[in-house]
Design an enzyme around this catalytic site. Structure first.
Site, PDB file in Angstrom:
ATOM      1  N   ASP A 164     -10.145 -14.707  -6.075  1.00 17.58           N
ATOM      2  CA  ASP A 164      -8.915 -14.389  -5.348  1.00 17.58           C
ATOM      3  C   ASP A 164      -9.157 -14.573  -3.865  1.00 17.58           C
ATOM      4  OD1 ASP A 164      -6.182 -13.556  -5.349  1.00 17.58           O
ATOM      5  OD2 ASP A 164      -6.820 -11.649  -4.507  1.00 17.58           O
ATOM      6  N   ILE A 167      -5.764 -11.791   2.664  1.00 19.83           N
ATOM      7  CA  ILE A 167      -5.974 -11.430   4.065  1.00 19.83           C
ATOM      8  C   ILE A 167      -6.079  -9.915   4.171  1.00 19.83           C
ATOM      9  CG2 ILE A 167      -5.018 -11.500   6.400  1.00 19.83           C
ATOM     10  CD1 ILE A 167      -3.559 -14.071   5.594  1.00 19.83           C
ATOM     11  N   HIS A 168      -7.126  -9.428   4.827  1.00 12.45           N
ATOM     12  CA  HIS A 168      -7.320  -7.993   5.027  1.00 12.45           C
ATOM     13  C   HIS A 168      -7.599  -7.693   6.496  1.00 12.45           C
ATOM     14  CE1 HIS A 168      -7.441  -6.616   0.822  1.00 12.45           C
ATOM     15  NE2 HIS A 168      -7.978  -7.785   0.562  1.00 12.45           N
ATOM     16  N   ARG A 169      -7.466  -6.438   6.844  1.00 11.06           N
ATOM     17  CA  ARG A 169      -7.749  -5.967   8.209  1.00 11.06           C
ATOM     18  C   ARG A 169      -9.258  -5.834   8.365  1.00 11.06           C
ATOM     19  NH1 ARG A 169      -4.600  -0.798   8.822  1.00 11.06           N
ATOM     20  NH2 ARG A 169      -6.469   0.493   8.979  1.00 11.06           N
ATOM     21  N   GLU A 232      -4.960 -17.644  -5.682  1.00 13.16           N
ATOM     22  CA  GLU A 232      -3.886 -18.119  -4.806  1.00 13.16           C
ATOM     23  C   GLU A 232      -4.231 -19.406  -4.065  1.00 13.16           C
ATOM     24  OE1 GLU A 232      -4.570 -14.880  -5.062  1.00 13.16           O
ATOM     25  OE2 GLU A 232      -2.681 -13.837  -5.443  1.00 13.16           O
ATOM     26  N   GLU A 288       0.487  -2.851  13.463  1.00 10.84           N
ATOM     27  CA  GLU A 288       0.783  -3.380  12.145  1.00 10.84           C
ATOM     28  C   GLU A 288       2.182  -3.994  12.131  1.00 10.84           C
ATOM     29  OE1 GLU A 288      -1.192  -3.719   9.739  1.00 10.84           O
ATOM     30  OE2 GLU A 288      -2.761  -2.185   9.798  1.00 10.84           O
TER      31      GLU A 288
END
Length: 487
Positions: A164, A167-169, A232, A288
């Site tokens: 997989d 996008i993460h912080r 994805e 955010e």
């Protein structure tokens, strides 16, 4: 359009050829808050505090402390720009992504020396330091630290072997440490890390930065459209009609995007949690997508970095958290998910979907619905319910007729003002899990909310009753080609 887009550099070259879509500067900029402060005025848009606007992508060629690197920002901060990079019309983006999910093209391994590994820095090197190697900016002076906002995190499920990309912080916490924030239950890599922790294992992970925009857009699909086990990167392959190319990492057992500008290789460490602002002590994380600066989490996971590889003269890609860039990346896949679910349930009725700037691409959707016969009355509300099931973080749905431009919020509000009655056309669904970053989704705001992150989901039905369509015909103008008078 000439010149294939397959990586960040070819994307920027295409934008240079489109008037008003690209700008660069040689004036030195500090990545700590100043860079984002500049772009706020140039083209951030979205839910960024006013004054801001939608403007061109921007490249900073002279970044303080990083003499051999450049920083690109706002590449996707315009629907028109995304459409140009994905070779379609702006209003067709959601539909194009929907079809790409149903026709995936799996990634393949790159043959030869990967561009992303032209320069290699390993953690054993005496001068290895993430702060120096990666020109990660802060959005504001309040940020917990330098953030990697457009890192394509790629990992493999320890049981199933499914891959997989998400996008993460990611916040730099030390010379070889990153914190990563997993929204509980919302992302597949979080589930992979949790399973690896149950097994007492480290989770190998690669973070590819500066890639083909098709990868960035495709990575933002979520379940149920792309369930656990759906890679994805196959969406990006379908969008380009050729597979994404991956390369083997040098220090961990994982793959990375071969033509990325930067790749960070590392491992998610089990049973360790990090206080996100442990270095700055600001109490905040970063701005955010809803437009507010989120609180620093005490439950971030830890990534121990093993290596940083990059192209020669690399281009760091970043975004402002609440900018129009987030609207594009989150909103267009959401449009695709909603369109797909409604189209399968009632073909031909839903004309289009728009997840607009005001909702950050997540909270609000406008559904353009065509009632073709008397029995379609009420189906528009069924479509709204399907939209909520297709995307759990959606809070508000506006329903409009086919003669209303769903991409023009002035037209949507016109429909609300002339085709909507509050006592008859508002449908509320209280007590439903939504999104924790909306500060109003809290028990302090409503007695119907039992826990933070729960919302009252609401449908605003601004469609005309089928049996009254004749009363609501818009003024009919002569159809002409204005070019004769404007040339």
């Amino acid at each position: 359009m000439e010149g294939k887009v397959r990586d960040l550099r070819s994307a920027l070259e295409r934008l240079k050829k489109i008037e008003g879509q690209y700008i660069e500067t040689d004036v030195e900029v500090d990545p700590m808050a100043e860079l984002a402060g500049v772009y706020r005025y140039v083209g951030a848009g979205g839910t960024v505090k006013r004054p801001t606007k939608e403007g061109p992508a921007m490249v900073f060629n002279n970044v303080k402390g990083h003499k051999d690197a450049r920083v690109a920002i706002g590449v996707l901060a315009s629907r028109k720009r995304v459409a140009a990079l994905l070779d379609c019309k702006p209003e067709e983006l959601g539909k194009k992504l929907y079809h790409s999910v149903d026709n995936p093209i799996a990634p393949v391994e790159y043959q030869g020396d990967a561009p992303c590994q032209q320069v290699v820095h390993k953690v054993e090197d005496p001068d290895f330091n993430l702060y120096d190697l990666v020109p990660a900016p802060t959005n504001t002076p309040d940020d917990a630290g330098p953030y990697i906002t457009l890192g394509m995190c790629y990992a493999t499920h320890p049981d199933t072997g499914a891959h997989d990309v998400t996008i993460h912080r990611l916040c730099i916490q030390g010379k070889d440490e990153l914190s990563i924030f997993f929204t509980p239950g919302a992302r597949h890599i979080g589930a992979m890390a949790e399973r690896a922790e149950e097994l007492g294992q480290k989770l190998p992970i690669s973070i590819s930065i500066g890639v083909d925009p098709a990868i960035e857009i495709g990575s933002c699909f979520e379940a149920p459209t792309t369930p656990l086990g759906y890679d994805e990167l196959s969406v990006a392959g379908a969008l380009r009609n050729e597979p994404v190319e991956l390369c083997k990492c040098l220090t961990v057992n994982e793959m990375a995007i071969a033509n990325a500008e930067y790749v960070i290789e590392g491992e998610v460490i089990p049973n360790v949690r990090v206080q996100e602002d442990q270095n700055s002590h600001t109490g905040y994380a970063m701005p955010e997508f809803p437009g507010y600066t989120g609180p620093a989490s005490s439950q971030c996971w830890l990534i121990k970095v093993k290596a940083v590889t990059h192209r020669e003269n690399p281009i760091m890609q970043t975004c402002i958290g609440p900018s129009e860039e987030h609207v594009s990346m989150a909103g267009i896949p959401t449009e695709a998910s909603i369109y797909g679910m409604v189209e399968k349930a009632m073909p031909g009725r839903l004309q289009n979907v728009y997840c607009g700037s005001a909702g950050g691409g997540k909270y609000m959707a406008v559904l353009q619905f065509k009632k073709r016969e008397a029995s379609d009355e009420g189906r528009q509300r069924q479509a709204a319910l399907l939209a909520f099931s297709a995307f759990s973080e959606l809070k508000h749905v506006f329903l409009v007729d086919e003669d209303v431009d769903c991409f023009d919020m002035n037209d949507v509000l016109w429909a609300m003002n002339t085709r909507f009655q509050g006592d008859a056309d508002i449908i509320t669904i209280p007590g439903v899990r939504c999104h924790p970053l909306d500060p109003s989704n809290d028990p302090t705001c409503s007695s119907s909310i039992r826990d933070h992150g729960i919302a009252c989901k609401t449908i605003f039905d601004c469609t005309v009753p089928y049996d009254q369509k004749e009363r609501f015909k818009r003024a009919r103008f002569m159809e002409v080609d204005p070019e004769h008078w404007l040339s």
